[in-house]
Design a protein around this motif. Structure first.
Motif, PDB file in Angstrom:
ATOM      1  N   CYS A 137      25.894  34.825  37.208  1.00  0.00           N
ATOM      2  CA  CYS A 137      25.955  35.898  37.964  1.00  0.00           C
ATOM      3  C   CYS A 137      25.723  37.200  37.575  1.00  0.00           C
ATOM      4  O   CYS A 137      24.820  37.316  36.391  1.00  0.00           O
ATOM      5  CB  CYS A 137      27.619  36.008  37.854  1.00  0.00           C
ATOM      6  SG  CYS A 137      28.320  36.525  36.472  1.00  0.00           S
ATOM      7  N   GLU A 187      26.719  39.485  36.094  1.00  0.00           N
ATOM      8  CA  GLU A 187      27.372  40.082  34.595  1.00  0.00           C
ATOM      9  C   GLU A 187      26.958  39.080  33.478  1.00  0.00           C
ATOM     10  O   GLU A 187      27.522  38.960  32.567  1.00  0.00           O
ATOM     11  CB  GLU A 187      28.716  39.830  34.948  1.00  0.00           C
ATOM     12  CG  GLU A 187      29.558  41.137  35.719  1.00  0.00           C
ATOM     13  CD  GLU A 187      29.119  42.609  35.196  1.00  0.00           C
ATOM     14  OE1 GLU A 187      29.156  42.506  33.965  1.00  0.00           O
ATOM     15  OE2 GLU A 187      29.276  43.382  36.083  1.00  0.00           O
ATOM     16  N   LYS A 243      27.417  35.759  33.459  1.00  0.00           N
ATOM     17  CA  LYS A 243      28.284  34.614  33.146  1.00  0.00           C
ATOM     18  C   LYS A 243      28.001  33.341  33.788  1.00  0.00           C
ATOM     19  O   LYS A 243      27.131  33.658  34.935  1.00  0.00           O
ATOM     20  CB  LYS A 243      29.862  34.830  33.920  1.00  0.00           C
ATOM     21  CG  LYS A 243      30.348  36.300  33.308  1.00  0.00           C
ATOM     22  CD  LYS A 243      30.579  36.210  31.706  1.00  0.00           C
ATOM     23  CE  LYS A 243      31.185  37.635  31.222  1.00  0.00           C
ATOM     24  NZ  LYS A 243      30.953  37.603  29.604  1.00  0.00           N
ATOM     25  N   ILE A 263      37.704  34.438  33.187  1.00  0.00           N
ATOM     26  CA  ILE A 263      36.374  35.472  33.200  1.00  0.00           C
ATOM     27  C   ILE A 263      36.365  36.343  34.469  1.00  0.00           C
ATOM     28  O   ILE A 263      35.954  37.660  34.300  1.00  0.00           O
ATOM     29  CB  ILE A 263      35.025  34.459  33.133  1.00  0.00           C
ATOM     30  CG1 ILE A 263      35.128  33.686  31.920  1.00  0.00           C
ATOM     31  CG2 ILE A 263      33.873  35.317  33.410  1.00  0.00           C
ATOM     32  CD1 ILE A 263      33.812  32.693  31.995  1.00  0.00           C
ATOM     33  N   CYS A 264      36.487  36.018  35.550  1.00  0.00           N
ATOM     34  CA  CYS A 264      36.322  36.932  36.689  1.00  0.00           C
ATOM     35  C   CYS A 264      37.519  37.935  36.858  1.00  0.00           C
ATOM     36  O   CYS A 264      37.126  39.030  37.028  1.00  0.00           O
ATOM     37  CB  CYS A 264      36.555  36.026  38.146  1.00  0.00           C
ATOM     38  SG  CYS A 264      34.771  35.137  38.161  1.00  0.00           S
ATOM     39  N   CYS A 271      36.441  40.857  34.563  1.00  0.00           N
ATOM     40  CA  CYS A 271      35.227  41.319  34.816  1.00  0.00           C
ATOM     41  C   CYS A 271      35.224  42.733  35.619  1.00  0.00           C
ATOM     42  O   CYS A 271      35.999  42.815  36.394  1.00  0.00           O
ATOM     43  CB  CYS A 271      34.285  40.323  36.108  1.00  0.00           C
ATOM     44  SG  CYS A 271      32.732  40.964  36.276  1.00  0.00           S
ATOM     45  N   CYS A 291      32.311  41.477  43.615  1.00  0.00           N
ATOM     46  CA  CYS A 291      32.209  40.255  44.028  1.00  0.00           C
ATOM     47  C   CYS A 291      33.043  39.394  44.542  1.00  0.00           C
ATOM     48  O   CYS A 291      32.673  38.639  45.544  1.00  0.00           O
ATOM     49  CB  CYS A 291      31.964  39.696  42.363  1.00  0.00           C
ATOM     50  SG  CYS A 291      31.283  37.915  42.325  1.00  0.00           S
ATOM     51  N   ARG A 327      34.813  33.577  41.594  1.00  0.00           N
ATOM     52  CA  ARG A 327      33.583  33.435  42.944  1.00  0.00           C
ATOM     53  C   ARG A 327      33.275  32.201  42.950  1.00  0.00           C
ATOM     54  O   ARG A 327      32.781  31.237  41.781  1.00  0.00           O
ATOM     55  CB  ARG A 327      32.597  34.387  42.235  1.00  0.00           C
ATOM     56  CG  ARG A 327      31.419  34.481  43.197  1.00  0.00           C
ATOM     57  CD  ARG A 327      31.668  34.743  44.799  1.00  0.00           C
ATOM     58  NE  ARG A 327      30.971  34.805  45.800  1.00  0.00           N
ATOM     59  CZ  ARG A 327      29.827  35.790  46.016  1.00  0.00           C
ATOM     60  NH1 ARG A 327      29.987  36.863  45.548  1.00  0.00           N
ATOM     61  NH2 ARG A 327      28.798  35.466  46.688  1.00  0.00           N
TER      62      ARG A 327
HETATM   63  S1  SF4 Z   1      33.557  38.344  39.264  1.00  0.00           S
HETATM   64 FE1  SF4 Z   1      33.234  36.420  38.131  1.00  0.00          FE
HETATM   65  S2  SF4 Z   1      31.371  35.728  38.963  1.00  0.00           S
HETATM   66 FE2  SF4 Z   1      31.658  37.524  39.834  1.00  0.00          FE
HETATM   67  S3  SF4 Z   1      30.288  38.844  38.584  1.00  0.00           S
HETATM   68 FE3  SF4 Z   1      32.324  39.045  37.545  1.00  0.00          FE
HETATM   69  S4  SF4 Z   1      32.391  37.147  36.176  1.00  0.00           S
HETATM   70 FE4  SF4 Z   1      30.360  36.954  37.576  1.00  0.00          FE
END
Ligand code: SF4
Length: 452
Positions: free
Chosen positions: A314, A316, A318, A348-349, A352, A358, A365
């Protein structure tokens, strides 16, 4: 005041050759029409006993005249050849030679010509090239719309093949053909009684009609038609015809294009995979692509595909994976076929900083990947290349080639019924177009030769 009287002379010294203008289209066409092989090819279909038949070359030459000058009726074609000196010259007929009866065409078409696939073979040797375009055009079938049955009432098993008309017998013959019956399991809304292989369609944006599709594969350099195919008027059949024509061109002329340009109808993942992986052809074909977002959030193109590790990365940095489980049996982790889904973890998301750009409405996502997404990626790459606008401009040439038979050659509606009738009409129209094209190209090639 002069008075024109019938000439008194009974005998003339007359040479047809001298009365055909030097720049007549038929003279140019005659230079390119190679029909020497016809007799050899048709030899197995003739008996060694009995009276000599009408010369098949004469029939072919008359058919070429008909399609070159838009004379659709064979009865009228015989009258025109009888009266027109240039036509007589092209057919190698003297002033006293008899023109065949119009019924002869039907006998040849349904007999020797069709058995030997002669009409397709005539187009051999006309072209060589590496950039091709493909498209299909709807041509109205020669049927009455009212003489048809709705889907529920149509029963193929009730047809007696021995008692059925020729067009219905041909329909039964092509039920397993991928250009006709086997192209889709979906039954048409209506089926014509007199020509059941024709397709009920409203694709012309007017009242629905019965049609066949005329498929052309052309060389984009000089718009010469490389191959032609008749199919049902549905997308699957037209895509199948494009593949058939590409393979047949390679088989017959040893030509495989480096690239192919076509419209969105040919942009299915399966067709793109066939072109790129099996035939190594670059597709300049627009995709039906719903992956681009218009609400300002990240689109799929913002995510990088990592083929080696089967994952997306992605913006970022990830990783989006299909699965994060460690199975004891590694076979369970083998990539699935069909459409796959990749995702980051919820943790993680949620942490973020770009989450609002996103996946503002979901916890994490997801990115979907079609079975042949690599082929679609190649088509996207081709669409972004500098050559794509030129390729798309060349695609217009095939559309212009479809306008010509409809407007000039009178091929807006078929005259013959059944898949074989449609095939014959489309092939002869393509031959006529190619011969006219070559006749026009000739002065250019002559200039080129002088320049060299
Ligand atoms: S929300 Fe999740 S998938 Fe979207 S950019 Fe951030 S870490 Fe990546």
């Amino acid at each position: 005041m002069g008075v024109q009287k019938a000439p008194a002379r009974l005998f003339y010294d007359f040479d047809v050759e001298t009365h055909v203008p030097a720049d007549h289209l038929l003279r140019e066409i005659d230079r390119f029409l190679d029909v020497d092989a016809i007799r050899q090819q048709l030899k197995p279909y003739y008996s060694h006993a009995g009276r000599p038949s009408i010369d098949p070359e004469l029939i072919v030459r008359m058919l070429v005249i008909g399609y070159c000058f838009g004379i659709r009726s064979e009865r009228r074609l015989c009258e025109e050849v009888h009266l027109n000196l240039a036509y007589r010259w092209f057919c190698r007929l003297g002033l006293d030679d008899k023109v065949p009866d119009h019924s002869t065409f039907s006998k040849y078409r349904h007999g020797k010509f069709r058995d030997s696939d002669l009409l397709r073979c005539i187009s051999e040797g006309l072209v060589g090239g590496h950039g091709f375009a493909v498209d299909a055009s709807l041509i109205e079938a020669d049927v009455d719309r009212m003489n048809s049955s709705a889907q529920k009432e149509w029963d193929v098993s009730a047809i007696d093949p021995d008692d059925a008309p020729r067009a219905v017998q041909e329909y039964l013959d092509v039920l397993d053909d991928k250009a006709f019956g086997a192209s889709t399991p979906v039954k048409p809304k209506f089926t014509s009684h007199s020509d059941p292989a024709s397709q009920w369609t409203a694709a012309r944006k007017g009242p629905a009609i019965f049609t066949y599709s005329n498929n052309y594969l052309i060389d984009t350099d000089h718009s010469v038609i490389v191959d032609v195919e008749a199919t049902r008027s549905i997308r699957q059949a037209e895509v199948g015809a494009a593949q058939t024509m590409i393979d047949r061109t390679e088989e017959r002329f040893s030509i495989r294009p480096d690239w192919l340009v076509a419209d969105t109808a040919y942009g299915s993942a399966g067709n793109l995979a066939w072109l790129t992986k099996k035939r190594s052809i670059i597709p300049f074909i627009p995709l039906i692509d719903k992956s681009e977002r218009k609400d300002g959030t990240f689109s799929r193109s913002d995510f990088e595909w990592d083929e080696a590790n089967d994952r997306y990365i992605c913006p970022e940095g990830k990783h989006l994976l299909q699965s994060r489980r460690n199975y004891s049996d590694p076979r369970r982790k083998e990539p699935k076929t069909g459409r796959r889904r990749y995702r980051a973890t919820k943790a993680i998301c949620e942490a973020c900083p770009s989450k609002s750009n996103c996946c503002p409405n979901t916890n994490t996502r997801f990115i979907g990947r079609e079975e042949h997404e690599d082929a679609r990626d190649l088509a996207r790459l081709a669409a972004r290349s500098d050559f794509n606008p030129k390729a798309q401009a060349k695609r217009k040439k095939v559309e212009m080639l479809f306008a010509h038979p409809k407007r000039i050659l009178g091929l807006g509606r078929l005259r013959l019924r059944g898949p074989c009738g449609a095939k014959d009409e489309f092939t002869l129209a393509a031959i006529a177009q190619n011969l006219r094209k070559l006749a026009k190209l000739r002065p250019k090639t002559a200039e080129m030769r002088i320049a060299i």
